[in-house]
Enzyme design. Structure first.
Site, PDB file in Angstrom:
ATOM      1  CG  HIS A  48      -1.695   1.299   1.324  1.00  0.00           C
ATOM      2  ND1 HIS A  48      -2.875   1.467   0.649  1.00  0.00           N
ATOM      3  CD2 HIS A  48      -1.464   2.472   1.960  1.00  0.00           C
ATOM      4  CE1 HIS A  48      -3.345   2.678   0.870  1.00  0.00           C
ATOM      5  NE2 HIS A  48      -2.509   3.314   1.663  1.00  0.00           N
ATOM      6  CG  ASP A  97     -12.411   4.131   5.191  1.00  0.00           C
ATOM      7  OD1 ASP A  97     -11.942   4.796   6.138  1.00  0.00           O
ATOM      8  OD2 ASP A  97     -12.064   4.296   4.016  1.00  0.00           O
ATOM      9  NE  ARG A 113     -10.452  10.520   9.130  1.00  0.00           N
ATOM     10  CZ  ARG A 113      -9.577   9.741   8.471  1.00  0.00           C
ATOM     11  NH1 ARG A 113      -9.962   8.593   7.955  1.00  0.00           N
ATOM     12  NH2 ARG A 113      -8.327  10.108   8.346  1.00  0.00           N
ATOM     13  CB  SER A 127      -8.958   5.180   7.119  1.00  0.00           C
ATOM     14  OG  SER A 127      -9.214   5.337   5.759  1.00  0.00           O
ATOM     15  CE  LYS A 134      -9.398   2.646   2.991  1.00  0.00           C
ATOM     16  NZ  LYS A 134      -9.454   4.028   2.561  1.00  0.00           N
TER      17      LYS A 134
HETATM   18  N1  URA Z   1      -6.001   7.216   2.854  1.00  0.00           N
HETATM   19  C1  URA Z   1      -7.009   6.485   3.372  1.00  0.00           C
HETATM   20  O1  URA Z   1      -7.403   5.480   2.803  1.00  0.00           O
HETATM   21  N2  URA Z   1      -7.564   6.906   4.527  1.00  0.00           N
HETATM   22  C2  URA Z   1      -7.154   8.004   5.179  1.00  0.00           C
HETATM   23  O2  URA Z   1      -7.693   8.307   6.219  1.00  0.00           O
HETATM   24  C3  URA Z   1      -6.114   8.755   4.623  1.00  0.00           C
HETATM   25  C4  URA Z   1      -5.546   8.334   3.458  1.00  0.00           C
END
Ligand code: URA
Length: 459
Positions: free
Chosen positions: A95, A179, A186, A201, A205
């Protein structure tokens, strides 16, 4: 025990006698998140809790509990218990926190999948995102390939991982719905920049896609989400620590995003640069980072597989395997196989390399003598005007828009030298994009000290 949202908010908020508030339990977090997803707790209470977290932070255990609660708000893939032949794992993914010209996932997946290791092969269930703001998105790059499908159903995703070693897909609506709701809130309550919230977050995922191991590329610098090395390190430590608390193997590299990666920025342009990398003609920075992340993925795969009695590779040996996967042509073959697997046409793709360009073209020339400095953030914003990226998730991108850098960060240039070709989605976008590019390009009289591309590893 019956909870009330207001008590949980108060506990996290604290008081003058207890200014940092208290750690919330898993049950309390579950009550908040489940209640929010079910529509039983309103936005304003969740917004208040988010702000309390923003100011008071979370412990590791609390972050892990939040991640787990968010993860289980939706579907969690399990690649280990299927009847698909060849879906063996170990499953490892990467990631990146995102940047400009960051196409690393595209050469990385086929290189890792093409490596023969003492225990077999690493398999890569790659779930990626779209461009947003100044940062590019892997899915938009892949979709610039004619016919390429990124919306795979789980079973097709798994079959392709089993046969080719990797597959690339987007998140379906049923992956971590919490999320999507929390991120949108947010975004409008100034609570995005919180390390535990970012960790939960990203990680919820990534864990949902079913990997056993995760390698994080946490970027810092003007084009990155985290602007300083220190913040990037805090995020990297939080991601690795929380991933481990959730039973995953994890490593992070902290890498520079002060200037763009590679020489091509744009959706199809980055597919082209990927092919150049896989043909052994890739830019040095893209190759350095791709290999460094590939090595970490192989080492995690090795740690996960733990086949007793097999030879253990060192990092140098893992690097040799990656280089051999590329020089033998196997990595390029796998990339083209993946294009075929997901609906594209490899022969047509190869014919388009170097040919497919938007007709709305301009050249940018150096305005002074000096050492070129290219600010990644401003170039990323120029990319949004050109059609490479988008401001809102519902906006479309242009596959053929982008920038080809003829000179890169630190190159010595003379006034009038061609530094960049620029391709827009239409004629009108060129003017504002060129204004940003002029701001992004500055000229130093002395050769500046470049930040190290790879600053640190976090294990
Ligand atoms: N990328 C994400 O997937 N979530 C965040 O909160 C910030 C960056």
């Amino acid at each position: 025990m019956a909870f009330r949202a207001v008590d949980i908010i108060m506990k996290k908020r604290g008081s003058p006698l207890e200014p940092k508030g208290q750690e919330l339990s898993r049950q309390e977090l579950e009550f908040l998140i489940k209640g929010y997803v079910a529509g039983e707790i309103p936005d304003y209470q969740i917004a208040a809790w988010l702000m309390a977290v923003y100011f008071n932070g979370m412990t590791f255990d609390e972050t892990a509990a939040l991640t787990s609660v968010m993860l289980h708000s939706g579907r969690v893939m399990d690649h280990h218990h299927t009847d698909i032949p060849g879906l063996t794992g170990p499953f490892v993914d990467k990631h990146s926190t995102g940047g400009v010209g960051d196409k690393i996932s595209l050469p990385l997946a086929p290189i890792v999948a093409a490596c023969h290791l003492p225990f077999g092969k690493v398999q890569i269930p790659m779930m990626s995102g779209r461009a947003l703001g100044h940062t590019g998105g892997t899915l938009d790059k892949l979709e610039s390939i004619e016919g390429y499908r990124v919306g795979l159903q789980v079973e097709e995703f798994q079959r392709l991982i089993a046969s080719t070693g990797f597959a690339m897909t987007g998140q379906t609506q049923d992956v971590v719905p919490a999320d999507r709701l929390l991120y949108a809130l947010r975004d409008v309550t100034a609570t995005v920049e919180s390390i535990p919230l970012i960790t939960a977050s990203i990680l919820s995922k990534k864990v949902a896609e079913g990997s056993d191991g995760l390698v994080f590329d946490v970027k810092y610098g003007s084009g990155a989400f985290m602007k300083t090395k220190e913040d990037a390190q805090r995020l990297a430590e939080s991601l690795v620590g929380t991933a481990k608390a959730m039973g995953k193997k994890a490593t992070a590299l902290i890498t520079s995003m002060a200037s763009p990666l590679g020489r091509k920025i744009g959706n199809f342009l980055e597919i082209e640069e990927t092919i150049e990398c896989l043909q052994g003609r890739g830019p040095a920075d893209v190759m350095e980072l791709t290999y460094a992340l590939a090595v970490q993925m192989l080492l995690l795969g090795q740690e996960i597989s733990q086949v007793v009695g097999t030879e253990r590779l060192s990092a140098d040996q893992a690097l040799e395997r990656c280089q051999e996967a590329l020089s033998s042509g196997r990595a390029l073959e796998l990339f083209l196989q993946n294009v075929r697997d997901q609906g594209g046409h490899p022969e047509r793709l190869m014919e388009q390399v170097g040919q497919r360009r938007s007709p709305f073209r301009r050249e940018v020339h150096a305005t002074q003598d000096g050492f070129l400095q290219l600010d990644a953030f401003k170039l990323g914003l120029a990319g949004v005007h050109l059609g490479v990226g988008r401001n809102r998730t519902e906006d479309a991108v242009c596959p053929d828009a982008g920038m080809i850098l003829h000179k890169v960060q630190g190159d010595k240039v003379a006034a009038g030298d061609l530094i960049m070709e620029v391709f827009g989605q239409n004629e009108a976008c060129l003017e504002p994009a060129l204004a940003l590019i002029q701001e992004a390009a500055t000229y130093a009289s002395q050769k500046p000290q470049e930040p190290q591309l790879i600053y640190k590893e976090i294990h």
